[in-house]
Design a protein around this motif. Structure first.
Motif, PDB file in Angstrom:
ATOM      1  N   THR A   8      12.420   3.078   2.973  1.00  0.00           N
ATOM      2  CA  THR A   8      12.412   4.534   2.830  1.00  0.00           C
ATOM      3  C   THR A   8      11.052   5.045   2.372  1.00  0.00           C
ATOM      4  OG1 THR A   8      14.784   4.578   2.377  1.00  0.00           O
ATOM      5  CG2 THR A   8      13.502   6.477   1.648  1.00  0.00           C
ATOM      6  N   LEU A   9      10.372   4.279   1.545  1.00  0.00           N
ATOM      7  CA  LEU A   9       9.037   4.683   1.093  1.00  0.00           C
ATOM      8  C   LEU A   9       8.047   4.693   2.250  1.00  0.00           C
ATOM      9  CD1 LEU A   9       8.802   2.738  -2.303  1.00  0.00           C
ATOM     10  CD2 LEU A   9       9.299   5.169  -1.956  1.00  0.00           C
ATOM     11  N   PHE A  10       8.215   3.806   3.208  1.00  0.00           N
ATOM     12  CA  PHE A  10       7.354   3.805   4.400  1.00  0.00           C
ATOM     13  C   PHE A  10       7.612   5.053   5.240  1.00  0.00           C
ATOM     14  CE2 PHE A  10       6.471   2.161   8.834  1.00  0.00           C
ATOM     15  CZ  PHE A  10       5.098   2.212   8.720  1.00  0.00           C
TER      16      PHE A  10
ATOM     17  N   SER B 250       0.833  -1.210   0.000  1.00  0.00           N
ATOM     18  CA  SER B 250       0.000   0.000   0.000  1.00  0.00           C
ATOM     19  C   SER B 250       0.869   1.263   0.000  1.00  0.00           C
ATOM     20  CB  SER B 250      -0.981   0.002   1.181  1.00  0.00           C
ATOM     21  OG  SER B 250      -0.379  -0.349   2.407  1.00  0.00           O
ATOM     22  N   PHE B 251       1.855   1.363   0.907  1.00  0.00           N
ATOM     23  CA  PHE B 251       2.652   2.600   0.928  1.00  0.00           C
ATOM     24  C   PHE B 251       3.519   2.763  -0.314  1.00  0.00           C
ATOM     25  CE2 PHE B 251       5.684  -0.093   3.526  1.00  0.00           C
ATOM     26  CZ  PHE B 251       6.786  -0.047   2.669  1.00  0.00           C
TER      27      PHE B 251
ATOM     28  N   ALA C 160      -2.151   5.379  -2.509  1.00  0.00           N
ATOM     29  CA  ALA C 160      -2.717   4.470  -1.512  1.00  0.00           C
ATOM     30  C   ALA C 160      -4.155   4.846  -1.184  1.00  0.00           C
ATOM     31  CB  ALA C 160      -1.862   4.477  -0.253  1.00  0.00           C
ATOM     32  N   ALA C 161      -4.440   6.146  -1.193  1.00  0.00           N
ATOM     33  CA  ALA C 161      -5.825   6.589  -0.968  1.00  0.00           C
ATOM     34  C   ALA C 161      -6.720   6.137  -2.122  1.00  0.00           C
ATOM     35  CB  ALA C 161      -5.876   8.105  -0.813  1.00  0.00           C
TER      36      ALA C 161
ATOM     37  N   PHE D  84       5.864   7.879   3.625  1.00  0.00           N
ATOM     38  CA  PHE D  84       4.416   7.775   3.833  1.00  0.00           C
ATOM     39  C   PHE D  84       4.046   8.282   5.220  1.00  0.00           C
ATOM     40  CE2 PHE D  84       0.394   5.786   4.763  1.00  0.00           C
ATOM     41  CZ  PHE D  84      -0.277   5.784   3.550  1.00  0.00           C
ATOM     42  N   LEU D  85       4.779   7.856   6.224  1.00  0.00           N
ATOM     43  CA  LEU D  85       4.510   8.325   7.590  1.00  0.00           C
ATOM     44  C   LEU D  85       4.641   9.839   7.678  1.00  0.00           C
ATOM     45  CD1 LEU D  85       6.413   5.614   9.675  1.00  0.00           C
ATOM     46  CD2 LEU D  85       3.936   5.845   9.430  1.00  0.00           C
ATOM     47  N   GLY D  86       5.638  10.387   7.003  1.00  0.00           N
ATOM     48  CA  GLY D  86       5.821  11.836   7.012  1.00  0.00           C
ATOM     49  C   GLY D  86       4.616  12.571   6.462  1.00  0.00           C
TER      50      GLY D  86
END
Length: 255
Positions: free
Chosen positions: A148-150, A93-94, A101-102, A153-155
Motif C-alpha cells: 500500500t505504501l508503494f 525507499s518508498f 525518499a527524496a 508513492f506512485l500516486g
C-alpha cells in the motif's frame, strides 16, 4: 623553424559508461550482469551490497535504507568510478514516503561525492513518465501494508494504480527463490484490463530474462524493479541505450 610532427599516440579505447548500484543483501543481483551483457561492452553496471534484515516490514525497511547504510554502499562503489549511483531497493525507499525518499537520495548523493543519485522507487515514477503511463496495475510480492505504501508513492508521482495485489511474501530471500514460471504467473495474473502497464516492484525478484515474454503475453509494457533501476542509473549517467531483451522501456525513442 619547422618542427617534426609529433607521432600519433597509442590508440585509446573509449571507457564504458558506469552506473553503480547499492543492492541489499543477496537475492536477484544477477539481473545486473545480465543487463550489462544485453547492453553491450559500452556499459558497466557494478553492484555493491549492504546488509541488514531482508524482512518486508516497515521498521526493518527504514533501517535498511538508513543514511549510514547507504553511505557504506557509496564508499564501496567509489573504486568503480561510477557516473551515477542508485539505491537498488524499492521497499527500502518508498517506505520513507515521497519527501523522505527524496531526502534519502540527496544524502546518498552527498555520500557519493555529489554524484547524481536515485532509488528504485523514483525510477518507477520516471520510467512510467517516459512511457507516458498514467494508469497501472501493481503486482507486488510484499505484504499488503508495505504494498500500500508503494501505491501511495506512485500516486504522489502522478501514477494512478487501478489494482494492486500483494503476494504476502515476508522476505526478499523467498522472493529470490521464485521459479521463472512462478514469476511470470504472478505478473500476468495481476493485470488489469484498463491498465497501461503492470509494475513489479521488488528488486529481489529475477525478472530481466522474462520481461519480453510477459509483455508479449499481456500486450502492454511491464516495468520491473531491476529493469527500471538499471534504466535510471544509465539515465543519470548520461545515456539510455535502445536494446532488445529489456522490454518496452529500452525500446523508446531517446533511450
Amino acid at each position: 623553424m619547422t618542427g617534426t610532427p609529433a607521432s600519433p599516440g597509442p590508440e585509446t579505447t573509449a571507457k564504458p559508461l558506469v552506473a553503480g548500484f547499492i543492492y541489499p543483501d543477496h537475492a536477484a543481483e544477477d539481473d545486473y550482469p545480465l543487463a550489462e551483457k544485453l547492453l553491450g561492452g559500452d556499459v558497466a553496471l557494478p553492484v555493491e551490497h549492504i546488509y541488514g534484515t531482508d524482512l518486508h516490514a516497515v521498521a526493518e525497511l527504514l533501517d535498511l535504507g538508513s543514511p549510514a547504510r547507504l553511505a557504506e554502499g557509496a564508499a564501496l562503489l567509489a573504486p568503480h568510478n561510477p557516473a551515477a549511483v542508485v539505491w537498488a531497493c524499492t521497499s527500502g525507499s518508498f517506505v520513507y514516503g515521497w519527501d523522505g525518499a527524496a531526502e534519502q537520495v540527496a544524502k546518498l548523493s552527498a555520500a557519493a561525492g555529489g554524484l547524481p543519485a536515485s532509488s528504485t522507487s523514483f525510477a518507477f515514477v520516471r520510467a512510467a513518465a517516459a512511457l507516458g503511463l498514467r494508469k497501472v496495475a501493481v503486482a507486488a510480492s510484499y505484504p499488503d501494508d508495505v504494498s500500500t505504501l508503494f501505491v501511495e508513492f506512485l500516486g504522489r508521482g502522478g501514477v494512478e494504480v487501478l489494482s494492486m495485489s500483494a503476494a504476502d511474501i515476508d522476505t526478499a530471500a523467498e522472493v529470490g527463490e521464485l521459479s521463472p514460471d512462478a514469476v511470470v504467473e504472478l505478473i500476468v495474473s495481476r493485470d488489469h484490463p484498463e491498465a497501461d502497464a503492470v509494475l513489479v516492484p521488488d528488486t529481489a525478484m529475477r525478472t530481466l530474462s522474462l520481461i519480453d515474454t510477459v509483455e508479449q503475453r499481456l500486450g502492454k509494457p511491464v516495468l520491473t524493479a531491476n529493469q527500471v533501476t538499471v534504466w535510471e542509473g544509465l539515465r543519470l549517467a548520461g545515456a539510455t541505450p535502445r536494446v532488445q531483451g529489456l522490454g518496452a522501456l529500452f525500446h523508446q525513442e531517446g533511450a
